[in-house]
Design a protein around this motif. Sequence first.
Motif, PDB file in Angstrom:
ATOM      1  N   MET A   1     131.699  68.687  62.513  1.00 45.91           N
ATOM      2  CA  MET A   1     132.741  67.890  61.867  1.00 45.91           C
ATOM      3  C   MET A   1     133.674  68.803  61.079  1.00 45.91           C
ATOM      4  O   MET A   1     133.214  69.595  60.261  1.00 45.91           O
ATOM      5  CB  MET A   1     132.094  66.875  60.914  1.00 45.91           C
ATOM      6  N   GLU A  75     128.999  52.176  50.322  1.00 51.14           N
ATOM      7  CA  GLU A  75     128.870  52.406  51.761  1.00 51.14           C
ATOM      8  C   GLU A  75     130.057  53.202  52.290  1.00 51.14           C
ATOM      9  O   GLU A  75     129.901  54.066  53.155  1.00 51.14           O
ATOM     10  CB  GLU A  75     128.761  51.086  52.519  1.00 51.14           C
ATOM     11  N   GLU A  78     129.436  56.812  51.545  1.00 53.81           N
ATOM     12  CA  GLU A  78     128.463  57.404  52.479  1.00 53.81           C
ATOM     13  C   GLU A  78     129.141  57.815  53.781  1.00 53.81           C
ATOM     14  O   GLU A  78     128.909  58.901  54.310  1.00 53.81           O
ATOM     15  CB  GLU A  78     127.351  56.396  52.774  1.00 53.81           C
ATOM     16  N   ARG A  79     129.973  56.925  54.305  1.00 57.59           N
ATOM     17  CA  ARG A  79     130.640  57.207  55.580  1.00 57.59           C
ATOM     18  C   ARG A  79     131.671  58.323  55.428  1.00 57.59           C
ATOM     19  O   ARG A  79     131.820  59.170  56.311  1.00 57.59           O
ATOM     20  CB  ARG A  79     131.300  55.935  56.108  1.00 57.59           C
ATOM     21  N   ARG A  81     131.551  60.807  53.365  1.00 54.52           N
ATOM     22  CA  ARG A  81     130.844  62.086  53.223  1.00 54.52           C
ATOM     23  C   ARG A  81     130.384  62.620  54.572  1.00 54.52           C
ATOM     24  O   ARG A  81     130.297  63.832  54.760  1.00 54.52           O
ATOM     25  CB  ARG A  81     129.662  61.920  52.273  1.00 54.52           C
ATOM     26  N   ARG A  82     130.099  61.692  55.504  1.00 55.28           N
ATOM     27  CA  ARG A  82     129.708  62.130  56.848  1.00 55.28           C
ATOM     28  C   ARG A  82     130.916  62.574  57.672  1.00 55.28           C
ATOM     29  O   ARG A  82     130.858  63.560  58.400  1.00 55.28           O
ATOM     30  CB  ARG A  82     128.989  60.989  57.581  1.00 55.28           C
ATOM     31  N   GLU A  83     132.010  61.819  57.543  1.00 52.33           N
ATOM     32  CA  GLU A  83     133.177  62.064  58.396  1.00 52.33           C
ATOM     33  C   GLU A  83     134.144  63.096  57.826  1.00 52.33           C
ATOM     34  O   GLU A  83     134.814  63.795  58.578  1.00 52.33           O
ATOM     35  CB  GLU A  83     133.930  60.737  58.635  1.00 52.33           C
ATOM     36  N   PRO A  85     133.675  65.787  55.108  1.00 49.93           N
ATOM     37  CA  PRO A  85     132.962  66.558  54.088  1.00 49.93           C
ATOM     38  C   PRO A  85     133.936  67.226  53.118  1.00 49.93           C
ATOM     39  O   PRO A  85     134.961  67.760  53.524  1.00 49.93           O
ATOM     40  CB  PRO A  85     132.199  67.610  54.908  1.00 49.93           C
ATOM     41  N   ARG A 107     126.307  57.770  44.480  1.00 48.67           N
ATOM     42  CA  ARG A 107     126.495  58.148  45.881  1.00 48.67           C
ATOM     43  C   ARG A 107     127.482  59.306  46.051  1.00 48.67           C
ATOM     44  O   ARG A 107     127.677  59.799  47.151  1.00 48.67           O
ATOM     45  CB  ARG A 107     126.990  56.944  46.685  1.00 48.67           C
ATOM     46  N   GLU A 180     115.973  52.967  55.340  1.00 50.29           N
ATOM     47  CA  GLU A 180     116.779  53.493  54.232  1.00 50.29           C
ATOM     48  C   GLU A 180     115.973  53.586  52.943  1.00 50.29           C
ATOM     49  O   GLU A 180     116.085  54.563  52.193  1.00 50.29           O
ATOM     50  CB  GLU A 180     117.998  52.588  54.018  1.00 50.29           C
TER      51      GLU A 180
END
Length: 217
Positions: A1, A75, A78-79, A81-83, A85, A107, A180
């Motif tokens: 990513m 939420e 969270e998304r 941070r994944r997509e 960074p 979070r 989770e």
Amino acid sequence: MPVTPPRTAAQPLRVLVVDDHPVVREGVGLLVRHDPEIEVTGSARTGAEAVRLAAELRPDVVLLDLRLPDMLAPEVIERLRREVPGVHVLIFTAYGDHAAVQTALARGAGGCLLKDAATPDLATAIHQVAAGSRVIDPRLCTPEGAELRRRLEDAGLTRREYDVLRQVAMGRTNPEIAEELNLTRNTVKTYLQVAMQKLGARNRVEAIAKAGEVGLL
């Protein structure tokens, strides 16, 4: 990513505004227009749209509403941070006493500002969060989690029942919640049934609605 490319000194901070109210999205642009070091590069009205645009626009800061039509801020974080960074998140909300504020900070949000903040405060907060500093609106300086504990006590819910209910509000299934929270599926089912009983709810939808009415979601 891919990671957000480093910003040079000559470039303004790129900000993505995420709010389901058009007035807020437009208002933020007006509030920061006098700061040449801040540029609103886009806006979104849902969490899913925010994640998609953030991956496309690579903003430095995401100015994120706490409650969106499709998901809550934790939420979205969270998304993101994944997509994307390295992107910084600043919660911008009218509900400073909402239980999800502390969850969003836990979070990874860099701070939280109330929507009636003065223009210089908003611009300063964006700069500070982009630099990696923690920014909390002074009006939110109550002991961390105290408001959540009070609301849980008023509703008669335990923290674990609340954790399960919050996952339900994010649209997760019992198996996903079990994974989770590191619980068995039967335990998740039990927590949820007890929470619904305490809230006087007949199903998941009613439980989410009633929890929202008392400021837990």
